[in-house]
Write an enzyme that holds these catalytic residues in place. Structure first.
Site, PDB file in Angstrom:
ATOM      1  N   LYS A   1       0.636  -7.997   0.940  1.00  0.00           N
ATOM      2  CA  LYS A   1       0.724  -8.183   2.280  1.00  0.00           C
ATOM      3  C   LYS A   1       0.818  -9.623   2.721  1.00  0.00           C
ATOM      4  O   LYS A   1       0.554 -10.663   2.092  1.00  0.00           O
ATOM      5  CB  LYS A   1      -0.320  -7.471   2.932  1.00  0.00           C
ATOM      6  CG  LYS A   1      -0.295  -6.002   2.771  1.00  0.00           C
ATOM      7  CD  LYS A   1       1.017  -5.393   3.110  1.00  0.00           C
ATOM      8  CE  LYS A   1       0.761  -3.816   3.773  1.00  0.00           C
ATOM      9  NZ  LYS A   1       0.939  -2.915   2.664  1.00  0.00           N
TER      10      LYS A   1
HETATM   11  C1  LIG Z   1       0.318  -1.443   2.957  1.00  0.00           C
HETATM   12  C2  LIG Z   1       0.367  -0.401   3.956  1.00  0.00           C
HETATM   13  C3  LIG Z   1      -0.801   0.434   4.095  1.00  0.00           C
HETATM   14  C4  LIG Z   1      -2.065   0.508   3.010  1.00  0.00           C
HETATM   15  O1  LIG Z   1      -2.526  -0.502   2.755  1.00  0.00           O
HETATM   16  P1  LIG Z   1      -3.075  -0.341   1.380  1.00  0.00           P
HETATM   17  O2  LIG Z   1      -3.820  -1.617   1.282  1.00  0.00           O
HETATM   18  O3  LIG Z   1      -1.943  -0.841   0.166  1.00  0.00           O
HETATM   19  O4  LIG Z   1      -3.961   0.787   0.940  1.00  0.00           O
HETATM   20  C5  LIG Z   1      -0.803   1.155   5.226  1.00  0.00           C
HETATM   21  N1  LIG Z   1       0.379   1.454   5.866  1.00  0.00           N
HETATM   22  C6  LIG Z   1       1.311   0.285   6.024  1.00  0.00           C
HETATM   23  C7  LIG Z   1       2.392   0.289   6.957  1.00  0.00           C
HETATM   24  C8  LIG Z   1       1.296  -0.412   4.677  1.00  0.00           C
HETATM   25  O5  LIG Z   1       2.316  -1.583   4.785  1.00  0.00           O
END
Ligand SMILES: *Cc1c(COP(=O)(O)O)cnc(C)c1O
Length: 400
Positions: free
Chosen positions: A186
């Protein structure tokens, strides 16, 4: 987009402060921790940056969504409306609390189409969950109006859009609750981690207790704390929070770099006849983690995606065929395939996503190519990528 590209001295320094104390847990051990409270520090930083009163750090973005839903009292049989283009975590979090995900069409914003949301509202609808995919947002005014009219909660999945804004407000701060992910790919990362933000004191209190086995966190003897309601363990560790403390200080720099790279590539592609761009709702500003383009039709998009890859342009995604992000490949959801028996409320009320007509979503997803914007590129790299991409797309479009 990825914060992991720029991991360095600041992150190391914060992690070392935790390692020096040996206190890896966010709660308790007051005497040993030499004043280091990294989870609390990151929560305070998030409140400041996101202009909200409360933040709760948890172990992942998926956990943030789950805890957000639970904190607002969403439970068995409640329906949560979300888009067909998202990440599996969005419906996983809903199923985790026994609620029912209801997937509906997106539009040219690549996020929830407010008309599709309106058509899906039933007496059981408890939440509308826009997912701000690839750095840009849903039409939040239209969704908020719908939610207010029907007394429904608005919970933003802003996991991919941290740092973006809508009408001057940070994404995630506009709904009743907003969620971020700090997983390794992210915009900013904790390694693993997530957070929910809210201005609602009750939701914050619920989230604080629920994410730590229902502990009420009163006093300073963990063993003596009571649990006013059932909870779970979605805690983040101090090591992960420490990485985030360093990363959030760099968020605005990351967004500025992304904006520059994005703008260079967009300018080059804007000159290619037949290429159009994703619509950003009026008053919105993306976080520039992806540039999303449309080709005139699906066949051309497939050809363009292949040609870009052959020309050495990595990081271009054709989500229409992707296992993680689009409903087309989610047989496990459509067939409700789980290890154990799902709650009866889910089995009874899960919509027939397999038989549903998602041609409106297919129309946009089939034509879309998503270009990841990296932080690590230098100006020369960006300029050469931009011109190569423009040439490749022009060739594909000319050939028809
Ligand atoms: C990455 C993501 C999540 C979940 O995040 P994690 O930390 O990997 O559990 C939820 N929604 C979206 C749109 C994402 O891109």
């Amino acid at each position: 987009m990825p914060g992991f590209e720029l991991f360095g001295d600041q992150e190391r320094e914060e992690v070392n402060k935790v390692l020096d104390t040996g206190v890896l847990m966010r709660y308790g051990f007051d005497g040993m921790r030499k004043g280091q409270w990294k989870a609390l520090e990151l929560e305070a930083a998030l409140c400041r940056r996101m202009e909200v009163n409360h933040a709760q750090l948890v172990s992942s973005g998926t956990a943030a969504l789950t805890v957000a839903l639970a904190s607002a009292g969403v439970g068995a049989g409640d329906e949560v409306i979300m888009p067909t283009f998202t990440f599996v975590a969005s419906f996983e979090s809903v199923l985790a609390i026994g609620a029912v995900p209801v997937l509906v069409d997106i539009d040219d914003t690549l996020t929830l189409d407010p008309k599709a949301v309106a058509a899906a509202i039933t007496p059981r609808t408890k939440v509308v969950m826009p997912v701000h995919m690839c750095g840009s947002m849903a039409d939040l005014d239209a969704l908020k109006e719908l939610c207010d009219k029907h007394d429904i909660l608005l919970i933003e999945d802003a996991c991919q859009a941290i740092g973006g804004t809508y009408k001057g407000k940070p994404l995630g701060s506009i709904g009743d609750l907003g969620c971020f992910s700090f997983d390794y790919v992210k915009t900013i990362t904790c390694g693993e981690g997530g957070a929910l933000i809210t201005n609602n004191e009750t939701y914050k209190k619920h989230a604080d207790h629920y994410s730590d086995h229902g502990h009420d966190h009163v006093g300073n003897d963990r063993g003596a704390e009571s649990h006013p309601f059932l909870g779970y363990n979605y805690r983040i560790s101090e090591l992960n929070a420490a990485v985030g403390v360093a990363q959030i200080k760099r968020l605005d720099d990351f967004i500025a770099i992304q904006k520059e790279h994005y703008s260079t590539i967009r300018k080059a592609l804007a000159g290619v006849e037949g290429v159009t761009f994703r619509r950003v709702p009026e008053g919105g500003e993306e976080n520039y983690s992806f540039l999303n383009i449309f080709l005139p039709d699906e066949e051309m998009a497939r050809k363009a995606h292949k040609a870009l890859s052959e020309a050495g342009i990595d990081g271009c995604f054709y989500w229409f065929d992707n296992n993680w992000h689009y409903i087309k490949k989610w047989d496990h959801l459509k067939k409700a395939t789980s290890l154990g028996k799902l709650p009866q409320d889910v089995l009874d009320n899960l919509p027939d996503h397999e038989g549903a007509d998602f041609s409106a979503s297919d129309h946009w997803m089939g034509r879309n190519i998503s270009v990841l914007i990296k932080l690590g590129w230098d100006q020369e790299t960006v300029a050469s990528r931009a011109s190569t991409m423009a040439e490749v797309l022009e060739t594909v479009l000319k050939a028809g």
